[in-house]
Design a protein around this motif. Structure first.
Motif, short mmCIF file in Angstrom:
data_model
loop_
_atom_site.label_atom_id
_atom_site.label_comp_id
_atom_site.label_asym_id
_atom_site.label_seq_id
_atom_site.Cartn_x
_atom_site.Cartn_y
_atom_site.Cartn_z
N ILE A 1 -6.27 13.63 -2.12
CA ILE A 1 -6.51 15.06 -2.80
C ILE A 1 -5.69 15.96 -1.75
N GLN A 2 -4.94 16.95 -2.21
CA GLN A 2 -4.36 17.86 -1.58
C GLN A 2 -5.12 19.24 -1.60
N THR A 3 -5.62 19.94 -0.55
CA THR A 3 -6.37 21.12 -0.55
C THR A 3 -5.24 22.21 -0.60
N PRO A 4 -5.30 22.93 -1.29
CA PRO A 4 -4.35 24.33 -1.23
C PRO A 4 -4.50 25.01 -0.10
N GLN A 5 -3.47 25.42 0.66
CA GLN A 5 -3.68 26.17 1.94
C GLN A 5 -3.36 27.51 1.57
N LYS A 6 -2.68 28.14 0.56
CA LYS A 6 -2.52 29.60 0.19
C LYS A 6 -3.04 29.95 -1.14
N LEU A 7 -3.88 30.90 -1.09
CA LEU A 7 -4.22 31.20 -2.51
C LEU A 7 -4.24 32.82 -2.62
N THR A 8 -3.70 33.09 -3.83
CA THR A 8 -3.73 34.35 -4.22
C THR A 8 -5.21 34.98 -4.49
N SER A 9 -5.44 36.28 -4.60
CA SER A 9 -6.56 37.12 -4.91
C SER A 9 -7.24 36.49 -6.14
N ARG A 10 -6.21 36.39 -7.24
CA ARG A 10 -6.69 35.98 -8.48
C ARG A 10 -7.56 34.46 -8.47
N GLN A 11 -6.72 33.64 -7.72
CA GLN A 11 -7.12 32.28 -7.36
C GLN A 11 -8.49 32.14 -6.82
N LYS A 12 -8.75 32.92 -5.60
CA LYS A 12 -9.81 33.06 -4.98
C LYS A 12 -11.06 33.49 -5.74
N ALA B 1 -11.75 11.83 -13.98
CA ALA B 1 -12.33 13.23 -13.59
C ALA B 1 -13.39 12.57 -12.39
N GLY B 2 -13.20 13.48 -11.39
CA GLY B 2 -14.20 13.51 -10.25
C GLY B 2 -13.70 12.44 -9.25
N THR B 3 -12.33 12.15 -9.37
CA THR B 3 -11.87 11.14 -8.22
C THR B 3 -11.88 11.48 -6.79
N GLN B 4 -12.31 10.92 -5.96
CA GLN B 4 -12.51 11.21 -4.51
C GLN B 4 -11.40 10.99 -3.76
N THR B 5 -11.01 11.46 -2.57
CA THR B 5 -9.93 11.30 -1.75
C THR B 5 -10.04 10.07 -1.18
N ASN B 6 -8.91 9.13 -1.04
CA ASN B 6 -8.85 7.61 -0.52
C ASN B 6 -9.42 6.63 -1.66
N THR B 7 -9.44 7.08 -2.58
CA THR B 7 -9.71 6.12 -3.74
C THR B 7 -8.68 5.28 -3.96
N ILE B 8 -8.72 3.87 -4.16
CA ILE B 8 -7.77 3.04 -4.37
C ILE B 8 -7.70 2.51 -5.57
N PHE B 9 -6.35 2.50 -6.29
CA PHE B 9 -6.28 1.82 -7.63
C PHE B 9 -5.47 0.72 -7.66
N LEU C 1 0.81 -1.26 0.12
CA LEU C 1 -0.19 0.14 0.12
C LEU C 1 0.93 1.14 0.07
N ILE C 2 0.48 2.37 -0.86
CA ILE C 2 1.12 3.60 -1.08
C ILE C 2 0.45 4.47 -0.96
N ASP C 3 0.47 5.44 -0.25
CA ASP C 3 -0.30 6.98 -0.36
C ASP C 3 0.20 7.76 -1.24
N VAL C 4 -0.71 8.35 -2.33
CA VAL C 4 0.14 9.30 -3.23
C VAL C 4 -0.85 10.40 -3.35
N PRO C 5 -0.23 11.68 -3.21
CA PRO C 5 -1.16 13.01 -3.25
C PRO C 5 -1.21 13.39 -4.76
N ILE C 6 -2.53 13.84 -4.96
CA ILE C 6 -2.92 14.42 -6.00
C ILE C 6 -3.28 15.89 -5.97
#
Length: 377
Positions: free
Chosen positions: A341-352, A309-317, A277-282
């Motif tokens: 799935i990695q959620t971004p922690q810092k966003l610019t104004s444009r990204q927001k 498309a539409g893959t949920q976190t903790n999905t196993i392949f 088993l390996i955990d891989v961030p996307i």
């Protein structure tokens, strides 16, 4: 007064068999009548042999430790079918309780009364521990261990003698290791076979002990041993390496070496049976729109998997056949890839702003934009 066999040999009550044997060899050499001409050498040598015969045998030692004495007294005149009228007939009942003890409790004779010869004894087994990597466990490896152990002395080939000419047949027992006696006691007439007090039951004496092993027949050495790790071995399993334990005694075979396996933790992989088993961030975007990613495998190569498309976190392949080989050779497990799935922690104004537009296009109701983003990020 009870005899203190531990004091006779100069060892403590917690002494091991090896310590008892070593003490005996040293004292026997010092007090042997052929080497020590003092008047009390013979008696001292007999005491040493008697002590070693008791303390060197597990059952006798247990009995001795329990009762604290090797002397037996207080026999009833009626014991063992003794008939007092025999005295009137002039029967000879001269005996010594120490002799009776020596005959019946020094051990080493069978039900037939014949002294058992010293048998070849197998050497003790040894246990060693080794830590290996997950890769070693999966693909097999050869490891080197340095094992301290007793080995047959190369100089005397285990005889304990300086030379072959120093090994002599015991004259008292003529090589049998025992002395046969017929004695009349209050218990009747007994024909017994007791351990020879000159050779200690060996049937031979050594005039000069080997200078390398001091008469023990074995020497302590550290030996380099190669151990083959089979593919698919599991944590805490033990491997047996035949004949690599302690040296045997009296020509007996060596014991075995057991190697206990400890598999160290891997930085990326976790073993679950024969699967890995390996955990891989996307990224959040890849989870939404899909894509292709490269995955490390245990053999060092890369494998690719498609993220829909539409893959949920903790999905196993699963990557078929990229797991652990079976120890019994029944196929290979899979490598299971769990995407996080990695959620971004810092966003610019444009990204927001773009995320806000994305949310509105999706029909999300955002009443408090500031509170919404503060909760997410």
């Amino acid at each position: 007064m009870a005899k203190d066999y531990y004091k006779t040999l100069g060892v403590g009550k917690d002494a091991t068999k090896e310590e008892i044997k070593k003490a005996y060899k040293k004292l026997a050499k010092q007090h042997h009548p052929d080497m020590n001409k003092s008047s009390d050498a013979g008696e001292k040598f007999k005491e040493i042999n008697e002590a070693a015969a008791v303390l060197g045998d597990d059952e006798k030692r247990k009995q001795y430790d329990q009762f604290g004495t090797a002397d037996f007294s207080g026999f009833s005149s009626q014991a063992g079918g003794f008939d007092p009228s025999d005295f009137a007939r002039g029967a000879d009942f001269s005996f010594n309780f120490d002799d009776i003890f020596d005959q019946f409790f020094s051990g080493g004779f069978s039900s037939s009364g014949r002294r058992r010869k010293s048998h070849a004894r197998r050497g003790s087994d040894l246990l060693a521990n080794i830590e290996i990597t997950l890769e070693d466990a999966a693909f097999g490896a050869e490891k080197e261990l340095f094992i301290p152990r007793n080995e047959t002395c190369a100089k005397c080939s285990g005889t304990g003698a300086e030379s072959k000419s120093d090994i002599k047949t015991c004259e008292k027992c003529e090589g049998s290791g025992s002395i046969r006696q017929q004695r009349r006691t209050p218990f009747g007439i007994f024909v017994t076979s007791s351990t020879c007090n000159v050779c200690g039951g060996e049937g031979k004496i050594i005039k000069n002990f080997c200078s390398m092993c001091d008469g023990n027949g074995v020497v302590r050495k550290e030996r380099k041993i190669k151990v083959k790790i089979p593919e698919g071995i599991e944590d805490s399993m033990r491997l047996r390496v035949s004949g690599e334990g302690e040296a045997g005694e009296n020509g007996g075979p060596s014991g075995d070496l057991y190697v206990e396996i400890k598999i160290s933790e891997h930085d990326l992989f976790e073993r679950q049976g024969n699967d890995l088993l390996i955990d891989v961030p996307i990224s959040f975007v890849m989870a939404c729109v899909g894509g292709e990613i490269s995955i490390p495998t245990l053999d060092g190569k890369k494998a690719k998997i498609s993220i829909p498309a539409g893959t949920q976190t903790n999905t196993i392949f699963s990557l078929r056949g990229k797991g652990f080989p079976s120890l019994k050779g029944h196929g290979i497990g899979d490598q299971r890839v769990k995407v996080i799935i990695q959620t971004p922690q810092k966003l610019t104004s444009r990204q927001k702003d773009l995320l806000m537009q994305f949310a509105k296009l999706g029909g999300d109701k955002i009443e408090d934009e500031k509170g919404f983003f503060s909760k997410l990020f």
